[in-house]
Design an enzyme around this catalytic site. Structure first.
Site, PDB file in Angstrom:
ATOM      1  N   SER A 149      17.694  -5.605   4.213  1.00  0.00           N
ATOM      2  CA  SER A 149      18.310  -4.281   4.317  1.00  0.00           C
ATOM      3  C   SER A 149      19.804  -4.387   4.534  1.00  0.00           C
ATOM      4  O   SER A 149      20.290  -5.353   5.145  1.00  0.00           O
ATOM      5  CB  SER A 149      17.676  -3.549   5.504  1.00  0.00           C
ATOM      6  N   SER A 152       0.817  -1.213   0.000  1.00  0.00           N
ATOM      7  CA  SER A 152       0.000   0.000   0.000  1.00  0.00           C
ATOM      8  C   SER A 152       0.851   1.265   0.000  1.00  0.00           C
ATOM      9  O   SER A 152       0.397   2.320  -0.423  1.00  0.00           O
ATOM     10  CB  SER A 152      -0.925   0.007   1.220  1.00  0.00           C
ATOM     11  N   TYR A 184      15.447  -4.574  14.590  1.00  0.00           N
ATOM     12  CA  TYR A 184      15.261  -4.546  13.125  1.00  0.00           C
ATOM     13  C   TYR A 184      16.426  -5.240  12.402  1.00  0.00           C
ATOM     14  O   TYR A 184      16.225  -6.053  11.489  1.00  0.00           O
ATOM     15  CB  TYR A 184      15.133  -3.084  12.695  1.00  0.00           C
ATOM     16  N   LYS A 213      16.482  -8.441   9.769  1.00  0.00           N
ATOM     17  CA  LYS A 213      16.948  -8.315   8.384  1.00  0.00           C
ATOM     18  C   LYS A 213      18.106  -9.277   8.108  1.00  0.00           C
ATOM     19  O   LYS A 213      18.260  -9.749   6.992  1.00  0.00           O
ATOM     20  CB  LYS A 213      17.300  -6.852   8.086  1.00  0.00           C
TER      21      LYS A 213
END
Ligand code: NAP
Length: 246
Positions: free
Chosen positions: A141, A13, A154, A158
């Site tokens: 990432s 989105s 995070y 990743k």
């Protein structure tokens, strides 16, 4: 070529997922625009794809729920008969120095970024296996490769994507399907806009190409990995990071 390939993009989105969905659609794919909260934005992505060369449908589903992912898979089967490509893109950050990070901050990021990848892959694994051009693409990432101050949760998710990709590449190989991962650099989306300006300047200063990526810098590699032409490439972690890791 991605023409007529059925491609599911989680978190399409907004941001990078939106860019990937629009690009695949422009190149003739049938795109499933998954979203969780941003219904209006997802519908705009669908409308833009339908006005271009592609075809699209929006499906609400929280990647944290295996049930939602299975339901999305069933809706796609009903519409298209199956899925060729799944792009695990949905992701979040909850940034804090480790000393201030709570167990809840940790769990929220693990549940979305790794739990979400598990759930979507679990739901679509069989469809991808039986497709003649089955592709699993994980959006990771450069932070998973280098670490990043304030992002222990995070960065862990990743890096976790690397081992998952390499393992799924082995397990999908028997059915001639592939799994690859893109380790993206810092890209101008809502996720990056949440970072303090001062920290952004510091990060930008370390990027050899001297700028943050635009979403369009990321879409070509994903389209190639989704294409029929990438069929002999699997288990790879591809850096697209302005030279940051180099
Ligand atoms: P973003 O602009 O914040 O967009 C996040 C997207 O993920 C939204 O479409 C959101 O959908 C969706 N999402 C979040 N939680 C979800 C859930 N539980 N279920 C389904 N969808 C969910 O982020 P972005 O920068 O585009 O990041 C996309 C991916 O690229 C992430 O995996 C991120 O780790 C990776 N990445 C980003 C950067 C960067 O610098 N931006 C760099 C490297 C890698 P709704 O709004 O509909 O909930």
């Amino acid at each position: 070529m991605v023409e007529r390939q059925v491609c599911v993009v989680t978190g399409a989105s907004r941001g990078i997922g939106r860019g990937i969905a629009l690009d695949l659609g422009r190149h003739g794919a049938s795109v499933v625009v998954n979203y969780n909260e941003s219904e209006e934005e997802a519908q705009e992505v669908v409308d833009e794809i339908n006005a271009s060369k592609g075809q699209a449908m929006a499906v609400q589903g929280d990647v944290r729920s295996l049930e939602d992912m299975v339901q999305m898979r069933d809706e796609v089967r009903e519409e298209h008969g199956g899925t060729d490509v799944i792009v695990n893109n949905a992701g979040i950050t909850v940034d804090k120095k480790f000393v201030n990070m709570t167990r809840d901050d940790w769990d929220r990021v693990i549940e979305t970024n790794l739990g979400g990848m598990f759930n979507a892959t679990k739901a679509f694994f069989n469809d991808i296996s039986v497709s003649t051009n089955g592709r699993l693409i994980n959006i990771s990432s450069v932070v998973g490769q280098r670490g990043n101050y304030g992002q222990a949760n995070y960065a862990t998710t990743k890096s976790g994507m690397f081992g998952f990709t390499r393992t799924l590449a082995l397990e999908l190989a028997a059915s001639n399907s592939t799994a690859n991962c893109v380790a993206m650099g810092f890209t101008r989306t809502d996720m990056l806009r949440k970072v303090d300006e001062e920290v952004q300047d510091k990060i930008r200063g370390r990027i050899p190409l001297g700028r943050f990526a635009e979403v369009d810098d990321m879409t070509g590699i994903v389209r190639f990995l989704a294409s029929r032409e990438s069929g002999y490439m699997t288990g790879q972690i591809i850096g697209v990071d302005g030279g940051l890791r180099g």
